[in-house]
Design a protein around this motif. Sequence first.
Motif, PDB file in Angstrom:
ATOM      1  N   THR A  95      -9.578   0.568   2.731  1.00  0.00           N
ATOM      2  CA  THR A  95      -9.527   2.037   2.707  1.00  0.00           C
ATOM      3  C   THR A  95     -10.548   2.688   1.765  1.00  0.00           C
ATOM      4  O   THR A  95     -10.594   3.916   1.687  1.00  0.00           O
TER       5      THR A  95
ATOM      6  N   ILE B 130      -2.304   2.091  12.388  1.00  0.00           N
ATOM      7  CA  ILE B 130      -2.634   3.387  11.789  1.00  0.00           C
ATOM      8  C   ILE B 130      -4.149   3.572  11.751  1.00  0.00           C
ATOM      9  O   ILE B 130      -4.884   2.682  11.325  1.00  0.00           O
TER      10      ILE B 130
ATOM     11  N   LEU C 151      -4.137  10.865   2.976  1.00  0.00           N
ATOM     12  CA  LEU C 151      -2.806  10.340   2.666  1.00  0.00           C
ATOM     13  C   LEU C 151      -2.567  10.219   1.158  1.00  0.00           C
ATOM     14  O   LEU C 151      -3.450   9.800   0.422  1.00  0.00           O
TER      15      LEU C 151
ATOM     16  N   VAL D 102      -2.091  -2.311   6.764  1.00  0.00           N
ATOM     17  CA  VAL D 102      -3.261  -2.870   6.065  1.00  0.00           C
ATOM     18  C   VAL D 102      -4.509  -2.098   6.469  1.00  0.00           C
ATOM     19  O   VAL D 102      -4.684  -1.743   7.630  1.00  0.00           O
TER      20      VAL D 102
ATOM     21  N   LEU E 298       0.446 -12.742   3.386  1.00  0.00           N
ATOM     22  CA  LEU E 298      -0.273 -12.917   4.649  1.00  0.00           C
ATOM     23  C   LEU E 298      -1.583 -12.133   4.618  1.00  0.00           C
ATOM     24  O   LEU E 298      -1.578 -10.917   4.422  1.00  0.00           O
ATOM     25  N   ASP E 299      -2.680 -12.847   4.826  1.00  0.00           N
ATOM     26  CA  ASP E 299      -3.980 -12.194   4.964  1.00  0.00           C
ATOM     27  C   ASP E 299      -4.196 -11.984   6.464  1.00  0.00           C
ATOM     28  O   ASP E 299      -4.307 -12.962   7.213  1.00  0.00           O
ATOM     29  N   ILE E 300      -4.244 -10.758   6.901  1.00  0.00           N
ATOM     30  CA  ILE E 300      -4.269 -10.500   8.355  1.00  0.00           C
ATOM     31  C   ILE E 300      -5.607 -10.842   9.006  1.00  0.00           C
ATOM     32  O   ILE E 300      -5.746 -10.757  10.221  1.00  0.00           O
TER      33      ILE E 300
ATOM     34  N   TYR F 267     -16.690   3.405   7.210  1.00  0.00           N
ATOM     35  CA  TYR F 267     -15.224   3.303   7.289  1.00  0.00           C
ATOM     36  C   TYR F 267     -14.741   3.770   8.669  1.00  0.00           C
ATOM     37  O   TYR F 267     -13.973   3.079   9.343  1.00  0.00           O
TER      38      TYR F 267
ATOM     39  N   THR G  62      -3.863   9.388  11.026  1.00  0.00           N
ATOM     40  CA  THR G  62      -3.403  10.273   9.968  1.00  0.00           C
ATOM     41  C   THR G  62      -4.574  10.663   9.074  1.00  0.00           C
ATOM     42  O   THR G  62      -5.722  10.305   9.380  1.00  0.00           O
TER      43      THR G  62
ATOM     44  N   GLY H 167       0.830  -1.206   0.000  1.00  0.00           N
ATOM     45  CA  GLY H 167       0.000   0.000   0.000  1.00  0.00           C
ATOM     46  C   GLY H 167       0.866   1.258   0.000  1.00  0.00           C
ATOM     47  O   GLY H 167       2.092   1.197   0.000  1.00  0.00           O
ATOM     48  N   GLN H 168       0.184   2.407   0.030  1.00  0.00           N
ATOM     49  CA  GLN H 168       0.906   3.694  -0.038  1.00  0.00           C
ATOM     50  C   GLN H 168       1.890   3.853   1.130  1.00  0.00           C
ATOM     51  O   GLN H 168       3.054   4.202   0.940  1.00  0.00           O
ATOM     52  N   LEU H 169       1.391   3.584   2.336  1.00  0.00           N
ATOM     53  CA  LEU H 169       2.255   3.761   3.504  1.00  0.00           C
ATOM     54  C   LEU H 169       3.332   2.677   3.567  1.00  0.00           C
ATOM     55  O   LEU H 169       4.491   2.960   3.891  1.00  0.00           O
TER      56      LEU H 169
ATOM     57  N   LYS I 135     -12.797   1.610  11.573  1.00  0.00           N
ATOM     58  CA  LYS I 135     -11.464   2.041  12.040  1.00  0.00           C
ATOM     59  C   LYS I 135     -11.492   2.313  13.547  1.00  0.00           C
ATOM     60  O   LYS I 135     -10.531   2.027  14.259  1.00  0.00           O
TER      61      LYS I 135
HETATM   62  N1  LIG Z   1      -5.489   6.722   2.254  1.00  0.00           N
HETATM   63  C1  LIG Z   1      -5.927   7.696   3.047  1.00  0.00           C
HETATM   64  O1  LIG Z   1      -6.322   8.781   2.612  1.00  0.00           O
HETATM   65  C2  LIG Z   1      -5.916   7.484   4.545  1.00  0.00           C
HETATM   66  C3  LIG Z   1      -6.429   8.505   5.370  1.00  0.00           C
HETATM   67  C4  LIG Z   1      -6.420   8.313   6.755  1.00  0.00           C
HETATM   68  C5  LIG Z   1      -5.912   7.151   7.283  1.00  0.00           C
HETATM   69  N2  LIG Z   1      -5.436   6.168   6.457  1.00  0.00           N
HETATM   70  C6  LIG Z   1      -4.942   4.937   7.060  1.00  0.00           C
HETATM   71  O2  LIG Z   1      -3.564   4.821   6.741  1.00  0.00           O
HETATM   72  C7  LIG Z   1      -3.223   3.446   6.630  1.00  0.00           C
HETATM   73  C8  LIG Z   1      -2.484   3.216   5.330  1.00  0.00           C
HETATM   74  O3  LIG Z   1      -3.344   3.584   4.246  1.00  0.00           O
HETATM   75  P1  LIG Z   1      -2.887   3.459   2.730  1.00  0.00           P
HETATM   76  O4  LIG Z   1      -3.461   4.621   1.992  1.00  0.00           O
HETATM   77  O5  LIG Z   1      -1.421   3.170   2.649  1.00  0.00           O
HETATM   78  O6  LIG Z   1      -3.721   2.151   2.314  1.00  0.00           O
HETATM   79  P2  LIG Z   1      -3.698   1.354   0.930  1.00  0.00           P
HETATM   80  O7  LIG Z   1      -2.780   2.005  -0.050  1.00  0.00           O
HETATM   81  O8  LIG Z   1      -5.117   1.106   0.560  1.00  0.00           O
HETATM   82  O9  LIG Z   1      -3.004  -0.018   1.369  1.00  0.00           O
HETATM   83  C9  LIG Z   1      -3.651  -0.964   2.155  1.00  0.00           C
HETATM   84  C10 LIG Z   1      -3.072  -2.317   1.775  1.00  0.00           C
HETATM   85  O10 LIG Z   1      -3.696  -3.328   2.581  1.00  0.00           O
HETATM   86  C11 LIG Z   1      -3.911  -4.461   1.749  1.00  0.00           C
HETATM   87  N3  LIG Z   1      -4.938  -5.325   2.343  1.00  0.00           N
HETATM   88  C12 LIG Z   1      -6.288  -5.168   2.341  1.00  0.00           C
HETATM   89  N4  LIG Z   1      -6.885  -6.180   3.006  1.00  0.00           N
HETATM   90  C13 LIG Z   1      -5.880  -6.987   3.444  1.00  0.00           C
HETATM   91  C14 LIG Z   1      -5.841  -8.180   4.214  1.00  0.00           C
HETATM   92  N5  LIG Z   1      -6.962  -8.774   4.656  1.00  0.00           N
HETATM   93  N6  LIG Z   1      -4.635  -8.740   4.513  1.00  0.00           N
HETATM   94  C15 LIG Z   1      -3.504  -8.178   4.036  1.00  0.00           C
HETATM   95  N7  LIG Z   1      -3.470  -7.037   3.306  1.00  0.00           N
HETATM   96  C16 LIG Z   1      -4.643  -6.458   3.017  1.00  0.00           C
HETATM   97  C17 LIG Z   1      -4.337  -3.855   0.439  1.00  0.00           C
HETATM   98  O11 LIG Z   1      -4.244  -4.790  -0.599  1.00  0.00           O
HETATM   99  P3  LIG Z   1      -5.232  -4.612  -1.878  1.00  0.00           P
HETATM  100  O12 LIG Z   1      -4.928  -3.270  -2.456  1.00  0.00           O
HETATM  101  O13 LIG Z   1      -4.847  -5.753  -2.760  1.00  0.00           O
HETATM  102  O14 LIG Z   1      -6.621  -4.720  -1.324  1.00  0.00           O
HETATM  103  C18 LIG Z   1      -3.319  -2.709   0.307  1.00  0.00           C
HETATM  104  O15 LIG Z   1      -2.106  -3.149  -0.279  1.00  0.00           O
HETATM  105  C19 LIG Z   1      -4.523   2.666   6.794  1.00  0.00           C
HETATM  106  O16 LIG Z   1      -4.661   2.240   8.117  1.00  0.00           O
HETATM  107  C20 LIG Z   1      -5.594   3.701   6.502  1.00  0.00           C
HETATM  108  O17 LIG Z   1      -6.817   3.397   7.150  1.00  0.00           O
HETATM  109  C21 LIG Z   1      -5.419   6.322   5.114  1.00  0.00           C
END
Ligand SMILES: NC(=O)c1ccc[n+]([C@@H]2O[C@H](COP(=O)([O-])OP(=O)(O)OC[C@H]3O[C@@H](n4cnc5c(N)ncnc54)[C@H](OP(=O)(O)O)[C@@H]3O)[C@@H](O)[C@H]2O)c1
Length: 308
Positions: free
Chosen positions: A90, A127, A179, A87, A63-65, A153, A176, A10-12, A157
């Motif tokens: 999102t 996170i 993002l 994970v 790994l599926d968490i 959502y 955060t 993912g992004q982070l 969370k």
């Molecule tokens: N993005 C935002 O604007 C934002 C804002 C506030 C807080 N956050 C928080 O910041 C954190 C990081 O966000 P991010 O933007 O980096 O998220 P992201 O890019 O959507 O990455 C999340 C990753 O988790 C994977 N995933 C989903 N279900 C899973 C499972 N059961 N087991 C293992 N992996 C799984 C996804 O895979 P797939 O893509 O294949 O599903 C993806 O690679 C999260 O906790 C999010 O809630 C994000």
Amino acid sequence: MRIFITGAEGQLGKALIKELLGNKQKFEFKLMLTVINEVSWNSLYNWMNENALLDERAEITALDITDFYLVKAAIENFVPDVVINCVAYTAVDDCEEHEEEARLVNETGAKNLAMAVKALGACLVHISTDYVFDGNGTIPYKEEEITNPINAYGRTKMLGEKAVCETLNNYFLIRTAWLYGEGKNFVKTMLRLAENNKVLRVVADQTGSPTSARELARFIIYLIQTKKYGIWHGVCDGETSWYEFTKEIMRLSGRDVEVIPIKSEEYKTKANRPHYSVLSNEKMHKETEFGIKAWEDALKEYLDSLKL
Ligand SMILES: NC(=O)c1ccc[n+]([C@@H]2O[C@H](COP(=O)([O-])OP(=O)(O)OC[C@H]3O[C@@H](n4cnc5c(N)ncnc54)[C@H](OP(=O)(O)O)[C@@H]3O)[C@@H](O)[C@H]2O)c1
């Protein structure tokens, strides 16, 4: 330090990998990078290869968490000092119709990691989001303020936060917001829309703190070298609306596009969004030496990196 990162694709997750393997760190470490399945394994491997990040200090595994026994086995096998959970489910609007699925990832997944971490006496970085707040305030939210999510959502969370806090003492729960990094995000969407549109209409009555995944990754790396456990807000300094944010994206990227402010009612989405979800960095500034970039500076750095 042995660091176990979930959601590494993912992004982070990618921002953490770049910061850790692409920059000099003051400490030695080994990384276990976990992704959801074999497809993601290949894609992360290729991305690391393209970015010259393949390194003997890092291993990738699937790994599926949401599966506790897999989580427990993977964590027991690696024996981490710290697990960083990147994970999440999102997709904010999708959560409205798939709340149970989102809950499985955002709550059960977090709980599984917390229980496995507890059994080893390690610590967990989890996170969370500004969307755990209702957004009815007018001043930045502090860590201890009461959560009251207004969409599915945010609810899932919030349950994830609760699971971590009730299971463990040694946790960093970092909220955060807004993002952007390597992956789908608002900045890239706006840049894409600007390719084919001379006018963009963007919501001006939602205020938050756009945060680059790189800045958040830097904050996480700072915190894990301390024992300052607890809840933290970690966003780029300052606040803005989606409308002002878009204007700055267009200005900095030299796009000749007119940006028009609209109200949330004029841009209907399945999920309600908080009107004011700015997170206060006051604790970060008072209790740490960590300096985080203002959102404008982080955005400029990000846009410069896209040009590369
Ligand atoms: N993005 C935002 O604007 C934002 C804002 C506030 C807080 N956050 C928080 O910041 C954190 C990081 O966000 P991010 O933007 O980096 O998220 P992201 O890019 O959507 O990455 C999340 C990753 O988790 C994977 N995933 C989903 N279900 C899973 C499972 N059961 N087991 C293992 N992996 C799984 C996804 O895979 P797939 O893509 O294949 O599903 C993806 O690679 C999260 O906790 C999010 O809630 C994000």
